[in-house]
Design a protein around this motif. Sequence first.
Motif, PDB file in Angstrom:
ATOM      1  N   GLY A   1     -61.320 -85.540  54.464  1.00 26.96           N
ATOM      2  CA  GLY A   1     -61.128 -86.987  54.397  1.00 26.96           C
ATOM      3  C   GLY A   1     -62.275 -87.805  54.945  1.00 26.96           C
ATOM      4  N   GLN A   2     -63.312 -87.156  55.468  1.00 25.08           N
ATOM      5  CA  GLN A   2     -64.426 -87.911  56.038  1.00 25.08           C
ATOM      6  C   GLN A   2     -65.090 -88.797  54.999  1.00 25.08           C
ATOM      7  OE1 GLN A   2     -67.195 -85.898  58.769  1.00 25.08           O
ATOM      8  NE2 GLN A   2     -68.893 -86.789  57.594  1.00 25.08           N
ATOM      9  N   ALA A   3     -65.231 -88.303  53.776  1.00 26.27           N
ATOM     10  CA  ALA A   3     -65.868 -89.098  52.716  1.00 26.27           C
ATOM     11  C   ALA A   3     -65.080 -90.381  52.453  1.00 26.27           C
ATOM     12  CB  ALA A   3     -66.003 -88.280  51.439  1.00 26.27           C
ATOM     13  N   ALA A   4     -63.746 -90.275  52.509  1.00 27.31           N
ATOM     14  CA  ALA A   4     -62.912 -91.455  52.283  1.00 27.31           C
ATOM     15  C   ALA A   4     -63.094 -92.463  53.413  1.00 27.31           C
ATOM     16  CB  ALA A   4     -61.447 -91.045  52.162  1.00 27.31           C
ATOM     17  N   GLN A   5     -63.134 -91.984  54.648  1.00 28.15           N
ATOM     18  CA  GLN A   5     -63.322 -92.891  55.784  1.00 28.15           C
ATOM     19  C   GLN A   5     -64.699 -93.549  55.748  1.00 28.15           C
ATOM     20  OE1 GLN A   5     -62.362 -90.142  58.954  1.00 28.15           O
ATOM     21  NE2 GLN A   5     -60.206 -90.780  58.983  1.00 28.15           N
ATOM     22  N   ASP A   6     -65.711 -92.798  55.367  1.00 29.05           N
ATOM     23  CA  ASP A   6     -67.046 -93.390  55.235  1.00 29.05           C
ATOM     24  C   ASP A   6     -67.064 -94.444  54.141  1.00 29.05           C
ATOM     25  OD1 ASP A   6     -67.874 -91.730  57.242  1.00 29.05           O
ATOM     26  OD2 ASP A   6     -69.088 -90.411  55.986  1.00 29.05           O
ATOM     27  N   ALA A   7     -66.357 -94.160  53.043  1.00 28.97           N
ATOM     28  CA  ALA A   7     -66.284 -95.137  51.948  1.00 28.97           C
ATOM     29  C   ALA A   7     -65.588 -96.414  52.400  1.00 28.97           C
ATOM     30  CB  ALA A   7     -65.549 -94.521  50.755  1.00 28.97           C
TER      31      ALA A   7
ATOM     32  N   ALA B   1     -61.625 -91.404  46.841  1.00 32.10           N
ATOM     33  CA  ALA B   1     -62.059 -90.323  47.729  1.00 32.10           C
ATOM     34  C   ALA B   1     -60.863 -89.548  48.283  1.00 32.10           C
ATOM     35  CB  ALA B   1     -62.902 -90.884  48.872  1.00 32.10           C
ATOM     36  N   LEU B   2     -59.757 -90.232  48.563  1.00 29.04           N
ATOM     37  CA  LEU B   2     -58.543 -89.545  48.994  1.00 29.04           C
ATOM     38  C   LEU B   2     -58.026 -88.620  47.896  1.00 29.04           C
ATOM     39  CD1 LEU B   2     -56.414 -92.253  50.878  1.00 29.04           C
ATOM     40  CD2 LEU B   2     -57.699 -90.364  51.884  1.00 29.04           C
ATOM     41  N   GLN B   3     -58.066 -89.098  46.640  1.00 27.55           N
ATOM     42  CA  GLN B   3     -57.609 -88.283  45.524  1.00 27.55           C
ATOM     43  C   GLN B   3     -58.471 -87.033  45.365  1.00 27.55           C
ATOM     44  OE1 GLN B   3     -57.559 -90.910  42.146  1.00 27.55           O
ATOM     45  NE2 GLN B   3     -55.907 -92.189  42.968  1.00 27.55           N
ATOM     46  N   VAL B   4     -59.767 -87.203  45.487  1.00 29.18           N
ATOM     47  CA  VAL B   4     -60.676 -86.055  45.384  1.00 29.18           C
ATOM     48  C   VAL B   4     -60.379 -85.039  46.486  1.00 29.18           C
ATOM     49  CG1 VAL B   4     -63.092 -85.338  45.607  1.00 29.18           C
ATOM     50  CG2 VAL B   4     -62.508 -87.340  44.234  1.00 29.18           C
ATOM     51  N   ALA B   5     -60.042 -85.536  47.671  1.00 26.31           N
ATOM     52  CA  ALA B   5     -59.744 -84.657  48.801  1.00 26.31           C
ATOM     53  C   ALA B   5     -58.331 -84.109  48.766  1.00 26.31           C
ATOM     54  CB  ALA B   5     -59.966 -85.417  50.116  1.00 26.31           C
ATOM     55  N   ALA B   6     -57.530 -84.520  47.782  1.00 27.21           N
ATOM     56  CA  ALA B   6     -56.131 -84.093  47.649  1.00 27.21           C
ATOM     57  C   ALA B   6     -55.323 -84.436  48.894  1.00 27.21           C
ATOM     58  CB  ALA B   6     -56.043 -82.601  47.342  1.00 27.21           C
ATOM     59  N   ILE B   7     -55.532 -85.663  49.382  1.00 30.87           N
ATOM     60  CA  ILE B   7     -54.782 -86.163  50.538  1.00 30.87           C
ATOM     61  C   ILE B   7     -53.820 -87.233  50.051  1.00 30.87           C
ATOM     62  CG2 ILE B   7     -54.927 -87.387  52.741  1.00 30.87           C
ATOM     63  CD1 ILE B   7     -57.743 -86.223  53.067  1.00 30.87           C
ATOM     64  N   PRO B   8     -52.506 -87.006  50.157  1.00 33.62           N
ATOM     65  CA  PRO B   8     -51.533 -88.002  49.697  1.00 33.62           C
ATOM     66  C   PRO B   8     -51.648 -89.298  50.491  1.00 33.62           C
ATOM     67  CG  PRO B   8     -50.487 -85.861  50.064  1.00 33.62           C
ATOM     68  CD  PRO B   8     -51.854 -85.785  50.661  1.00 33.62           C
ATOM     69  N   ALA B   9     -51.461 -90.416  49.805  1.00 31.67           N
ATOM     70  CA  ALA B   9     -51.590 -91.720  50.460  1.00 31.67           C
ATOM     71  C   ALA B   9     -50.594 -91.880  51.596  1.00 31.67           C
ATOM     72  CB  ALA B   9     -51.395 -92.835  49.432  1.00 31.67           C
TER      73      ALA B   9
END
Length: 473
Positions: free
Chosen positions: A458-464, A34-42
């Motif tokens: 990034g909300q989708a990543a946090q929900d995941a 989900a982070l990758q989809v959102a283009a948010i670097p780790a």
Amino acid sequence: MNKLHALSLAAALSSSVLLSNSQAQELPQPFSKALQVAAIPAQNVGVYVQEASVGGKVLASANAGVALNPASTMKLVTTGAALELLGPTYSWKTQAYTDGNQVGNVLQGDLIFKGNGDPKLVLENFWLFLRQIRAKGIRDIRGNVVLDRSTFDENAYDPSQFDGDPMKPYNVGPDALLLNYKAITFRFAPDQSSGQVNVTVDPPLAAYPIKAPRLGKGGCDDWQGKLQASIDANGASFNGVLPASCGEKTWYVNPYKMNSTQYFGAVFRQMWADLGGTFSGSVKSGALPPEARLITEWSSVSLPEVIRDINKYSNNVMARQLLLTIAADILKLPATPERGARAVQSWLANKGIDATGLVIENGSGLSRSERISALTMGRMMAAAFQSPTMPEFVSSMPLVGYDGTMRKRLKSQTVAGQAHVKTGTLNDVRAIAGYVLAASGKYYAVVCLINHANAPRGQAAQDALLQWVYENG
């Protein structure tokens, strides 16, 4: 890359990851994807998941030692500290004194209000407080009304500092005699038959004229700007128009050009008159005279009710009040944000929690400079779960899928109703922190801080992450 991103990235690249078990943890695959989809670097994300006990198993961690902007999740630090330092039965006392003689129903002297920072001295409570004063037989006040705010240090406060919008209610500054959040509610009702706009104000303010806007045409975009509002201590003028297409509208305003004494005075005069009282003196700031006589006091709701409002609905004004209350109660000095921060840092140190990188500006998270690491937040959460005040702390947070700022998230997932999670939102910041009751029956403290231009995605990543903890914890 703005300053926030640069600082976060530099910190992430230069800091070693701190883990309670000194071993790196792989991030959950659904979260990473989900982070990758959102283009948010780790490297712009801090994650820490620990079983909710001191020294509990670390389930996931990355960049955990990097201090990031937590937005409103900082409220958990403030409210957690308050519950333990002040106690779950704590309440605020607002006191009324007289300085002079009472002859029959006439007070030949001043009425003095002594504030201690009550975050929830709302209109209905203030009305009941004034009824208590009237019950003492006072009807006619022949002196002044004096406001003693000395519990809080009266430093200059700039309501435009955070976002340049001083009229927003969340930009109201702290006040030891904060009345009704120092907010005004304007309600606009277009009347097409008369071609006018009716305006009502809450709370009712004595001698406060209102000039209504004209009824206009066209779309309702930027309707507040079209009002051309001028709001100060002398009244409110709406020199523009309200398009008829808007229908009825409500506008909550911080009347920042009206100081706290003027606001208190306008509300007091109107309410006192409504209760049958008379008063023609001045309302002014001052100190409680040593010879003044206490006649009654108002006790606020208890601390757990206040922190419920702060955490479930992310009330920034109340959080600022709470940080200053900690300072005043613990240090026994006129409260400042710096003294509140010092008390919280000492609280963490006494619990053996490393708070490297912690920066507390006002305790609400409505700040560009506040910082905390996911590790510090997570360990604080884990320790709080073992505290006697745990039930009050956990229940103050939004229940995932049901209420507060989490009411619309994860409603169709199995974690719904199984987690209490505080959210945090600023430009370029998305944060969550709270507890998940996993399917295994174990509780986990979960923290995820995202500082990046794409943080809103990034909300989708946090929900995941929350769902993964529920399934795998």
